[in-house]
Every structure is written in structure tokens, then in C-alpha cells.
Design an enzyme around this catalytic site. Structure first.
Site, short mmCIF file in Angstrom:
data_model
loop_
_atom_site.label_atom_id
_atom_site.label_comp_id
_atom_site.label_asym_id
_atom_site.label_seq_id
_atom_site.Cartn_x
_atom_site.Cartn_y
_atom_site.Cartn_z
N HIS A 31 33.36 29.42 26.69
CA HIS A 31 33.69 28.37 25.79
C HIS A 31 35.55 28.10 26.14
O HIS A 31 36.23 28.92 26.57
CB HIS A 31 33.85 29.27 24.08
CG HIS A 31 34.29 28.74 23.33
ND1 HIS A 31 36.00 28.46 22.81
CD2 HIS A 31 34.09 27.65 22.40
CE1 HIS A 31 36.23 27.19 22.04
NE2 HIS A 31 35.06 27.00 21.62
N HIS A 85 41.81 20.03 24.98
CA HIS A 85 41.00 20.75 23.70
C HIS A 85 41.94 19.31 23.12
O HIS A 85 43.12 19.64 22.78
CB HIS A 85 42.52 21.94 23.95
CG HIS A 85 41.27 22.94 22.54
ND1 HIS A 85 41.60 24.18 22.22
CD2 HIS A 85 39.92 22.20 22.22
CE1 HIS A 85 41.06 24.26 20.67
NE2 HIS A 85 39.65 23.39 20.88
#
Length: 607
Positions: free
Chosen positions: A135, A181
Site C-alpha cells: 500500500h 500521497h
């Protein structure tokens, strides 16, 4: 005149002493040596065959092989004891009791798991396998402010991870693609650099396919650029289907040496030209929420009931936006005109859910196509309460990906078993963190030769007479007996004062099972005081209702009366891969790196 008290502290130095072979080792040696003082090559061969070891270790050149093993054993003994070097032994030399003990206590010569090779049937569709899944694979640390880099991607591939996640955003000039991110302080890395590193390291640990899951926040023009970049970097090893909606996914065997893309059409760039979308329920949704208890390495992994209850409570207090992959078909159809045709053509595993907003709608199976559905750990915990069998049925043909909730800003992880027992193939973990949950992930994928694909148990693939219901109590199928004899190696791998400034350490071992709730338990030995080579000789028994998914947890700690006990090593082993008999179990540090010498001597027996 007052009196003065003088307190003198003396640093105590203890010499270590070798522990003698356990009684069980003596009995085993007597059995295969025929009661003689030495064991010949025939006895060694009989021992290896009786314990499921490698009979080739004593083949046609049995005496020569025994000499080779003995030389390695004695060389290891010399390195560990720093004593006088033992002479090289000549051909035909026999094994003594101490030599046999050293052989059993060698993690290299006598490991606890079967030989590291693929042994599962790899010819079934990918939906039949658990896949080692990362992830936010590009993050070097926490979810909010760490660097983005190809280094953690490389490390993950070297460990055997088969699913790499990349979050694609336009760069500041809007003319190229950055990996970062979104809505955080993470520094970007270029997509091209990540793709090139994936190509270079994709198959160093496993020949089986690498899946790149793309979180897409791009304009059509940049999607087209992604397509050209992907084709240029991967060339012939990029696999994509000829038909738009395949009815079945290919097998890992068919896809050996290939790279696949998995994503769904984006919507964020239509809502806001400059991006800023929320993705995957991750940290940017609620960065001030705080961290989870299991962010620290020492906290136990939460059980199913705890996670399900936690999900209910969080759902009652928070109203999060849906995962961007959970749009219905109507939205997806509106987007097709905006999606770069070539980019769309390269997507092998398409993500999304059918029209409708309920969990049952999301889990509907289409006989004419397969797809990937993503759920957060919270969404899964809620869904299993009333839709457990629907999830199992869905995962028999389709892929289910589970990702960490957004409050895991420290890159901690969750209990993976709630996904595994319901058939979820892609239980996505933050590989750059550490902790007991990640130890479980490392241990689970030691199975099947460490190739990153583990075939799901048959009971999860059966639809007749009924689909498996994880909530139904199961009978005990087998019992695993584990005996912990002794430990060694800390005196080589740690400074003499590492555990205690004034005396040798007081080691104890923790042994238990991670698995479904009925199987999960931890037990521990007594603490052996003042000894670098602790001898415990304690046996534990574990009844297993779902042995196919069970993991053996092993930890060592040093007891401290006044402070927190010191960590001294850990490992997690798939129960399905354990070799019965007396085995040497190597231990690892908190981040999953193997200690050079620390190990335990243990025995495994199935009843």
C-alpha cells in the site's frame, strides 16, 4: 557529625557455557545410530527421510555428504565458540552426539520450513490466490510527511511483494506525472523513475507477475503520456487483454515474467482542475485523528471482534467520502469519453462496482466479466457482519483489495486475517513500517517458496453444497504441538551489556498462533535467569480449526523486573509449511531482518 554511606556497584561478568544436547536429541541420536557412540551416513540418511528432510543430503555419495555436513557443522561451531579450530575431517568420518546436535541447531542446514520452492498449483485464475500486496509503495515512512522514492518499491520487490501501488498526480507544471500521497507534505518522485525500478527488480525474488495498482488523478492528456511511458519502459513484458472485459483472469503461471496494470477511470480532474481529490480513505481525509495503538511494535494485533466493533464506532462518528474506486457504472460510462483510449486498453484488472450504493450491490458478481473491488479495513469490518458469505462468493471469481484506514498516519497495519478468511486476495499493507501485523504478513508469504502467490484453501473456493461461512464455528481439524528446547546466538549478535548492564540476560520465549479468532493464542515459557544460552524444555499444544491459514508466532524477550521487557527476536511461520521434527528456527529483528546467529531449537509435531 553525620555518617556517610558509600554504595559500590560492581559490574558482574559471567562467562557463557554451552548447553548439553536436550534429552530428546540424545534419544534421536541413539535411535538412528543404533545405540552406538557415532552415527554413520546410513543413520543420517534414515533420520532425514524419517523427518521429511531432504534425502538427497545422503544420496549415492552418502558418506561424502555426511562429511560435507559435518565439516559445515563444526565450522559453524568454531565460529560461534571462538575456540580452537577443529581440524577438517576426512572422508568417511562419523557423526558424534555433539555434531548431531549442532546439525539440528543449524538454521541453514535444518530449517523449520520445507525446501523453498513453489509447490502450489499455479495454473488457476489469479482470483484463486492470495497476492503479496503493498500500500502506498513509494513512501519511505509515515503517510503525511515522508519522502516519496523508488527505494521502498525496490525493497518490497526484493522481499517478494507482487502488487505495487502508485498514486499519480500532475506535477507542478501540469506537463508530467509525479508519484506522491495527495494533500500531504510528502515529496514527489517521478513516475518514470518508479516504472524503471519496477522493471529492473520485478522478478529478482519471484518469476510470477507484478501488478501495478494505479491511483489516477490525471487529465486525459497525462493519461495518454502514462500509456506511452508504460509501453516504452516495459515493452513486451507488459500484459494487457485483447478483450475489454475478460470473463476470467489469467493464471500466475500464464503470466510469469509479465507486468499488469490495475485501475479504474478517474473522476477527480473533472471536479477540480487542479486536483486535490481524496483517495482511498487515507490519511489526508483526517490527518489530525491520531495514530493507532498497534503503531508501536510491542502491541498485539487486534482480533476480529475488536476490529469489527471499532469499525462500527468509527462509522457512527465519522462520515467519510467513498473510495474513488467505488463509483457505479453510470459514473464510469460518463467518463469513458474523457479516458485516453490507449491508456484504457492497457488496464488488465479493472476496478469498480455495479450500479447501486449498498454492500450487496458492491458484491454482485457479473458472469460476463471480472473486476476488482477495494474496501477500507473499516468497510470490510462492517461488511463481514451481515455479508460474510457474499464476500466469499465474490472473491471466488473477482479480486478484493483491502487497504489501511486513513488514521494510520505512522504507516502501521491491521489484522490481515479478517480479509484472508473471507477470500480477499489483495490485503494491502504498508511495507515500510514495522510491527506485529507486518510480521504476520512477512510470515504468511514465506509459504509456497516465497513466490508472492499463495493458493487459497479449497474451502474458500467451494460453492456446493454451500459457500463457506467464516462466522460459523469450526471443529478442531488438527493439533500442533510445539516444544521449545533452548536458544542461542545472542552472545554473538549483541554486546554483552545490551540487555543488562550488570548480569547476563534472563530470556523467555513466547509461542502462539495467529489465525481465525478460535485459533489465536499466545503462551510463554518461564524466564531463565543469567544465561546467554537459555534452556527451557517446555511444550505447548494448539488446536487448529483453520490450519490452512494459521501462522506460528515465535518471539524471544529478556525479562526486566523494573522496566519494559527487551525485545530479543521474532519470526512468523506458516503452519502449513512446517516440517515435523526437531528444527532450528532463526529469529528476525523488528523490521524483519534476519539476525546472523540468533535462533531457537524447537520441535514440531502434528496430531
Amino acid at each position: 557529625m553525620g555518617t556517610y554511606k558509600c554504595c559500590l556497584i560492581f559490574k558482574r561478568r559471567f562467562r557463557w557455557t554451552d548447553a548439553p544436547p536436550p534429552d530428546d536429541v540424545r534419544a534421536l541420536f541413539d535411535e538412528h545410530s543404533g545405540g552406538a557412540a557415532t552415527m554413520g551416513a546410513d543413520g543420517l540418511r534414515r533420520y532425514l527421510e524419517s523427518t521429511g528432510g531432504d534425502p538427497d543430503a545422503a544420496d549415492a555419495d552418502a558418506e561424502g555428504e555426511a562429511d560435507r555436513l559435518l565439516d559445515q557443522i563444526r565450522l559453524q561451531g568454531h565460529q560461534q565458540r571462538a575456540g580452537p579450530r577443529l581440524p577438517r575431517l576426512g572422508r568417511g568420518q562419523l557423526l558424534g552426539l555433539d555434531d548431531f546436535h549442532r546439525f539440528l541447531f543449524s538454521a541453514d542446514l535444518n530449517p523449520p520450513l520445507r525446501r523453498p520452492q513453489v509447490h502450489h498449483d499455479m495454473s488457476q485464475p489469479i482470483s484463486h490466490y492470495y497476492v503479496y500486496t503493498g500500500h502506498n509503495s513509494y513512501l519511505t515512512g509515515n503517510q503525511l510527511s515522508s519522502d516519496c522514492s523508488d527505494v521502498p518499491i525496490i525493497k518490497a520487490l526484493q522481499r517478494g511483494v507482487r502488487v505495487i501501488e502508485l498514486d499519480m498526480w500532475p506535477n507542478s507544471a501540469k506537463d508530467d506525472i509525479s508519484i506522491l500521497h495527495g494533500r500531504t507534505l510528502t515529496t514527489p518522485v517521478s513516475l518514470l523513475k518508479c516504472l524503471r525500478s519496477i522493471k529492473e527488480y520485478a522478478f529478482v525474488a519471484s518469476p510470477y507477475p507484478v501488478i501495478i495498482t494505479l491511483e489516477d488523478h490525471l487529465t486525459p492528456e497525462l493519461q495518454d503520456k502514462v500509456a506511452k511511458m508504460v509501453l516504452e519502459v516495459f515493452g513486451d513484458i507488459l500484459y494487457y487483454p485483447q478483450e475489454e472485459h475478460p470473463k476470467e483472469l489469467p493464471s500466475p503461471e500464464f503470466l510469469k515474467g509479465r507486468v499488469l496494470l490495475s485501475t479504474k477511470p478517474p473522476k477527480e480532474y473533472l471536479e477540480a482542475k487542479d486536483g486535490g481529490a481524496v483517495k482511498d480513505g487515507d490519511a489526508e481525509q483526517n490527518p489530525g485523528k491520531g495514530t493507532d495503538d498497534d503503531a508501536a511494535w510491542g502491541t498485539e494485533v487486534p482480533d476480529f471482534k475488536t476490529e469489527i466493533q471499532s469499525a462500527k464506532e468509527e462509522d457512527a462518528s465519522e462520515h467519510r467520502r467513498d473510495d474513488d474506486e467505488d463509483d457505479d457504472d453510470e459514473d464510469e460510462q460518463k467518463m469513458q469519453q474523457h479516458l485516453a483510449p490507449q491508456y484504457k486498453h492497457l488496464i488488465t484488472i479493472r476496478a469498480g462496482k455495479p450500479k447501486g450504493g449498498t454492500t450487496s450491490d458492491a458484491l454482485k458478481c457479473d458472469p460476463n466479466k471480472v473486476r476488482r473491488l477495494s474496501l477500507s479495513e473499516q468497510q470490510l469490518a462492517k461488511a463481514v457482519v451481515n455479508h460474510g458469505t457474499e464476500i466469499v462468493r465474490f472473491t471466488q471469481r473477482n479480486l478484493l483489495r483491502i487497504y489501511p484506514k486513513g488514521t494510520r498516519v505512522t504507516s502501521s497495519n491491521y489484522n490481515p486475517f479478517i480479509g484472508w478468511v473471507h477470500g480477499a486476495q489483495m490485503v494491502a499493507f504498508n511495507m515500510q513500517g514495522y510491527g506485529r501485523a507486518l510480521w504476520l504478513m512477512h510470515g504468511f508469504y514465506k509459504a509456497n517458496g516465497g513466490c508472492g502467490y499463495v493458493k487459497k484453501p479449497d474451502f474458500l473456493m467451494q460453492s456446493e453444497p454451500e459457500v463457506f461461512d467464516p462466522k460459523k464455528p469450526q471443529p478442531v481439524k488438527k493439533t500442533l504441538k510445539v516444544k521449545v528446547y533452548m536458544g542461542d546466538g545472542w552472545r554473538m549478535d549483541f554486546k554483552q551489556t545490551h540487555f543488562d548492564q550488570y548480569s547476563p540476560p534472563d530470556f523467555y520465549a513466547r509461542v502462539g498462533i495467529a489465525g481465525v479468532p478460535a485459533d489465536s493464542v499466545m503462551k510463554k515459557t518461564k524466564a531463565v535467569e543469567d544465561n546467554w544460552v537459555p534452556v527451557w524444555g517446555e511444550e505447548f499444544s494448539f488446536g487448529l480449526t483453520v490450519p490452512e491459514l494459521a501462522l506460528l508466532r515465535v518471539e524471544a524477550h529478556e525479562y526486566d523486573m523494573s522496566e519494559k521487557d527487551d525485545f530479543a527476536g521474532q519470526t512468523v511461520l506458516p503452519v502449513s509449511e512446517l516440517q515435523p521434527g526437531i528444527r532450528a528456527v532463526a529469529l528476525f529483528d523488528r523490521k524483519g531482518n534476519k539476525f546472523p546467529n540468533v535462533k531457537l531449537l524447537m520441535r514440531f509435531e502434528f496430531v
